[in-house]
Design an enzyme around this catalytic site. Structure first.
Site, PDB file in Angstrom:
ATOM      1  N   SER A 186       0.795  -1.225   0.000  1.00  0.00           N
ATOM      2  CA  SER A 186       0.000   0.000   0.000  1.00  0.00           C
ATOM      3  C   SER A 186       0.826   1.272   0.000  1.00  0.00           C
ATOM      4  O   SER A 186       0.419   2.267  -0.586  1.00  0.00           O
ATOM      5  CB  SER A 186      -0.958  -0.004   1.193  1.00  0.00           C
ATOM      6  OG  SER A 186      -0.262  -0.284   2.389  1.00  0.00           O
TER       7      SER A 186
ATOM      8  N   HIS B 292      -5.107  -3.238  -2.889  1.00  0.00           N
ATOM      9  CA  HIS B 292      -4.689  -2.319  -3.952  1.00  0.00           C
ATOM     10  C   HIS B 292      -4.472  -3.045  -5.273  1.00  0.00           C
ATOM     11  O   HIS B 292      -3.811  -2.511  -6.164  1.00  0.00           O
ATOM     12  CB  HIS B 292      -3.407  -1.585  -3.557  1.00  0.00           C
ATOM     13  CG  HIS B 292      -3.567  -0.735  -2.344  1.00  0.00           C
ATOM     14  ND1 HIS B 292      -4.039   0.560  -2.400  1.00  0.00           N
ATOM     15  CD2 HIS B 292      -3.351  -0.997  -1.034  1.00  0.00           C
ATOM     16  CE1 HIS B 292      -4.089   1.052  -1.175  1.00  0.00           C
ATOM     17  NE2 HIS B 292      -3.685   0.128  -0.327  1.00  0.00           N
TER      18      HIS B 292
ATOM     19  N   LYS C  28     -11.696   0.637  -2.412  1.00  0.00           N
ATOM     20  CA  LYS C  28     -10.655   1.303  -3.205  1.00  0.00           C
ATOM     21  C   LYS C  28     -11.099   1.360  -4.660  1.00  0.00           C
ATOM     22  O   LYS C  28     -11.977   2.149  -4.998  1.00  0.00           O
ATOM     23  CB  LYS C  28      -9.313   0.634  -2.937  1.00  0.00           C
ATOM     24  CG  LYS C  28      -8.852   1.040  -1.524  1.00  0.00           C
ATOM     25  CD  LYS C  28      -7.716   0.305  -0.928  1.00  0.00           C
ATOM     26  CE  LYS C  28      -7.474   0.866   0.482  1.00  0.00           C
ATOM     27  NZ  LYS C  28      -6.690  -0.001   1.338  1.00  0.00           N
TER      28      LYS C  28
HETATM   29  C1  LIG Z   1      -6.796  -0.213   2.771  1.00  0.00           C
HETATM   30  C2  LIG Z   1      -6.244  -1.532   3.099  1.00  0.00           C
HETATM   31  C3  LIG Z   1      -6.959  -2.413   3.906  1.00  0.00           C
HETATM   32  C4  LIG Z   1      -8.207  -2.014   4.628  1.00  0.00           C
HETATM   33  O1  LIG Z   1      -9.277  -1.902   3.776  1.00  0.00           O
HETATM   34  P1  LIG Z   1     -10.500  -0.958   4.191  1.00  0.00           P
HETATM   35  O2  LIG Z   1     -11.624  -1.431   3.364  1.00  0.00           O
HETATM   36  O3  LIG Z   1     -10.061   0.443   3.883  1.00  0.00           O
HETATM   37  O4  LIG Z   1     -10.720  -1.149   5.658  1.00  0.00           O
HETATM   38  C5  LIG Z   1      -6.452  -3.696   4.077  1.00  0.00           C
HETATM   39  N1  LIG Z   1      -5.294  -4.064   3.504  1.00  0.00           N
HETATM   40  C6  LIG Z   1      -4.569  -3.227   2.744  1.00  0.00           C
HETATM   41  C7  LIG Z   1      -3.310  -3.711   2.122  1.00  0.00           C
HETATM   42  C8  LIG Z   1      -5.011  -1.927   2.534  1.00  0.00           C
HETATM   43  O5  LIG Z   1      -4.278  -1.081   1.825  1.00  0.00           O
END
Ligand SMILES: *Cc1c(COP(=O)(O)O)cnc(C)c1O
Length: 383
Positions: free
Chosen positions: A179, A207, A234
């Site tokens: 991330s 991601h 995302k």
């Molecule tokens: C953003 C993210 C999460 C969490 O996801 P949300 O739906 O925002 O709670 C989990 N793992 C990774 C690698 C992330 O970047």
């Protein structure tokens, strides 16, 4: 005991380290523009990779679902919270990920915490990349398992650890696109090692879904990842998390995962939007292609400026080092009408504070050109 002074002192410590966080309320104008204090800014810090938050079909689906099923789900998934859109979305997610089954959680964070802590316990060993997301780390801690963190993407160390714990139940876990760095996990090697040493393999596609195709398994064309976790928040432009896996693993989670069991289900609008977004990426690759074009374009611009980077993902870390300079760079960019967040510890290791620049399919070439020139000026001034 003066608790108020206690909290105030703690905040002052953060402030002294240039590491205080505060909320800003941006008004979204479209997928790439926000308004703040009467001025428009180009958003270069979101994970809305395909711009689907503002896609007419996705917006309409949220409205329709809310009209049809109400604004809230009224209960946990196991009580009254599973409306028909959930079943449709879970079937579609399983199809997209090539698994028997899938399960929606309220967030990606809850999916990681709830899945890892349901599966592993003190008799298990978790082998985890040192740069894995905080929600993976928290899930590992909650599980009570023995945690072995390996050096980022270090396949030899993974093998060493798998050998060391041979015979134990092992969960091998990695982010697929990291991330804060935007690089991709070496899944071919991890998959081979997980089979050779009988470890359960879990990837976090937060991601990667809708970014590098449908996820890392799709990207590498590997079909036997045990657990593929993802988020609806995302590239899919909604909110929520999910796990795609075998029918037995999903049934196990329904019965053992506390973050799944003890929380009210997402709302119809969230699920309707996510389902519409998923159908768009499954039937039409143009948005993903546009995202990949923009990533390559941004990478070429950054390389011209002497900033080393890869072009395979839309995440560009511009590592500055200390907190103060990173904050100053973010402020300069804000003055130029661009939002790029200063990422500081504990999100990244101490001394590796950075600007995390992300591009989306909704950015235009002109906007990316402008960002590159503003970055150039800013970095010259700061460094
Ligand atoms: C953003 C993210 C999460 C969490 O996801 P949300 O739906 O925002 O709670 C989990 N793992 C990774 C690698 C992330 O970047």
């Amino acid at each position: 005991m003066n608790y108020d002074i206690y909290f105030k002192t703690k905040l002052e410590e953060k402030h002294k380290e240039n590491n205080l966080r505060s909320l800003k309320s941006y008004t979204p104008i479209n997928a790439v523009t926000v308004r703040w204090d009467g001025k428009d800014y180009l958003m270069m810090a979101s994970n809305n990779y395909l711009g689907l938050t503002h896609h007419p079909q996705v917006q309409q689906a949220a409205v329709d679902a809310s009209k049809r099923y109400g604004t809230g789900s009224g209960g946990a998934r196991l009580t009254s919270g599973t409306f028909p859109l959930f079943t449709e979305l879970e079937q579609e997610l399983a199809r997209c990920k090539g698994t028997e089954s899938a399960l929606v959680f309220n967030t990606g964070y809850m999916a990681n915490v709830g899945t890892i802590s349901a599966i592993a316990n003190k008799e298990w060993v978790i082998v985890s990349d040192e740069l894995n997301h905080a929600s993976i780390i928290d899930g590992c801690r909650l599980s009570g398992a023995t945690i072995e963190r390996y050096k980022h993407k270090d396949v030899e160390e993974v093998e060493f650890l798998l050998q060391k714990y041979r015979g134990a139940r092992i969960l091998l876990i990695t982010d697929s696109v990291f991330s804060m760095d935007g690089d991709i996990a070496p899944l071919h090697d991890l998959q081979r090692l997980s089979r050779d040493y009988h470890a359960l393999l879990m990837v976090d596609d937060a991601h990667a879904t809708g970014v590098i195709g449908h996820g890392i398994a799709d990207y590498y064309d590997i079909h036997d990842v045990d657990i593929q976790l993802g988020t609806l928040s995302k590239a899919l432009g909604s909110v929520g998390g999910f796990v795609a896996a075998s029918r037995n693993i999903i049934q196990y989670l329904i019965n053992y995962s506390r973050s799944f069991i003890f929380s009210t289900a997402l709302s119809p609008a969230d699920i309707g939007a996510a389902l519409a977004a998923l159908r768009i990426i499954e039937t039409d690759r143009t948005l993903i292609s546009k995202l990949q074009d923009n990533s390559r374009y941004m990478a070429s611009k950054l390389i011209e400026l002497g900033i080393p980077c890869d072009d395979e993902t839309p995440i560009f870390p511009i590592v500055i080092g200390d907190n103060e300079k990173t904050l100053r760079a973010a402020m300069e960019l804000q003055d130029k009408g661009i939002i790029i967040t200063a990422i500081r510890p504990p999100t990244v290791p101490i001394g590796e504070s950075r600007l995390r620049l992300t591009v989306t399919a909704a950015h235009s070439r002109e906007q990316l050109d402008y960002v590159a020139s503003a970055l150039d000026e800013t970095l010259q001034a700061i460094l």
